[in-house]
Design a protein around this motif. Structure first.
Motif, short mmCIF file in Angstrom:
data_model
loop_
_atom_site.label_atom_id
_atom_site.label_comp_id
_atom_site.label_asym_id
_atom_site.label_seq_id
_atom_site.Cartn_x
_atom_site.Cartn_y
_atom_site.Cartn_z
N LYS A 1 31.74 -2.69 -46.94
CA LYS A 1 31.43 -3.96 -45.78
C LYS A 1 32.39 -4.51 -45.05
N TYR A 2 33.69 -4.77 -45.78
CA TYR A 2 34.83 -5.19 -45.24
C TYR A 2 35.92 -4.22 -45.22
N ILE A 3 36.63 -4.11 -43.81
CA ILE A 3 37.87 -3.25 -43.60
C ILE A 3 38.92 -4.17 -43.24
N LEU A 4 39.96 -4.35 -43.94
CA LEU A 4 41.22 -4.91 -43.46
C LEU A 4 42.29 -4.06 -43.08
N LEU A 5 42.75 -4.43 -41.90
CA LEU A 5 43.76 -3.23 -41.33
C LEU A 5 45.09 -4.10 -41.19
N ASP A 6 46.04 -3.58 -41.46
CA ASP A 6 47.42 -4.41 -41.33
C ASP A 6 48.19 -3.71 -40.18
N GLU A 7 48.62 -4.22 -39.43
CA GLU A 7 49.43 -3.60 -38.06
C GLU A 7 48.77 -1.97 -37.84
N ALA A 8 47.42 -2.04 -37.78
CA ALA A 8 46.66 -0.95 -37.83
C ALA A 8 46.97 0.13 -36.79
N GLN B 1 34.16 -4.12 -59.08
CA GLN B 1 32.88 -4.15 -58.59
C GLN B 1 32.85 -4.94 -57.09
N ALA B 2 33.75 -5.98 -57.05
CA ALA B 2 33.79 -6.60 -55.92
C ALA B 2 34.70 -5.70 -54.73
N LYS B 3 35.99 -5.27 -55.32
CA LYS B 3 36.63 -4.50 -54.46
C LYS B 3 36.07 -3.17 -53.82
N GLU B 4 34.79 -2.78 -54.42
CA GLU B 4 34.15 -1.72 -53.85
C GLU B 4 33.74 -1.80 -52.48
N ASN B 5 33.52 -3.17 -52.12
CA ASN B 5 33.00 -3.52 -50.74
C ASN B 5 34.20 -3.84 -49.78
N ILE B 6 35.50 -3.51 -50.25
CA ILE B 6 36.82 -3.81 -49.47
C ILE B 6 37.60 -2.48 -49.40
N PHE B 7 38.06 -2.14 -48.15
CA PHE B 7 38.94 -1.40 -48.03
C PHE B 7 40.28 -1.99 -47.22
#
Length: 217
Positions: free
Chosen positions: A150-157, A74-80
């Motif tokens: 709510k949160y987007i994490l981009l690695d070397e986007a 459920q927590a991961k639904e807010n993170i990409f």
């Protein structure tokens, strides 16, 4: 907000243990664009994977909006998390990606996705294995923005993108973040790129961590 407290992680292998993160403490406020900058191997990708709940730290904690993320669907639904690797999607087409992430993220917006894919002029039926590195990155970023997390994490986007496409993707991301009040964390070894995009940034190098606020332009 994202709160990281005294976070450490060591990868163990047969030859030699590798200390990837050591006593990292960091607060990332809601609604900002935050940069992780450092050389290759400094731990940027590892830290993003811990925040997104892929890796479990050896010690310390990571909470997002007061909740732990690891092993919490459920927590991961807010993170990409947009990884620097896309090999796991090689057999999928753009249309397949849409179906996959619709099942994963309950707020996935098909209209937003279709608009972004059209704007990026991506073929919808070819497998990603036939895409260039930049095109693969564009497709996954479109999925990230359409998922409405709510949160987007981009690695070397922006790796693998030509300058014109880099500007287009950056504008699309920033517009989405500001419109929704979301939080973006982006890693790069390019200091100029981080300086142009982020509100705040963290320099990660071996055991050294330095945080600074970047001037707005």
């Amino acid at each position: 907000m994202i709160e990281i407290k005294d976070l450490s992680l060591t990868f163990k292998n047969a030859d030699e243990d590798h200390e990837a993160l050591k006593a990292v403490t960091l607060d990332i406020p809601e609604g900002c664009i935050y940069g992780f900058v450092g050389s290759n191997g400094a731990g940027k990708s590892t830290l993003l994977r811990v925040i997104s709940g892929i890796y479990r730290p050896d010690s310390g904690s990571v909470t997002i909006d007061g909740k732990a993320v690891y092993d919490q669907p459920q927590a991961k639904e807010n993170i990409f998390f947009v990884s620097d690797e896309t090999v796991q999607f090689s057999r999928l087409s753009v249309n397949d990606l849409k179906g996959f992430f619709k099942l994963t993220y309950p707020r996935f917006d098909e209209e937003v996705f279709d608009e972004l894919v059209t704007k990026l002029d991506l073929p919808r039926k070819k497998p990603l294995s036939q895409f260039s590195k930049g095109m693969k990155r564009q497709a996954i970023v479109a999925c990230a923005l359409a998922s409405r997390t709510k949160y987007i994490l981009l690695d070397e986007a922006f790796d693998g993108l030509d300058p014109a496409m880099r500007r287009l993707i950056r504008t699309m991301i920033v517009d989405d973040i500001f419109d929704r009040g979301a939080t973006l964390i982006v890693s790069s070894h390019n200091v100029t790129e981080i300086g142009e995009l982020c509100d705040k940034a963290m320099l990660l190098h071996l055991s050294l961590i330095h945080i600074w606020t970047l001037p707005t332009t």
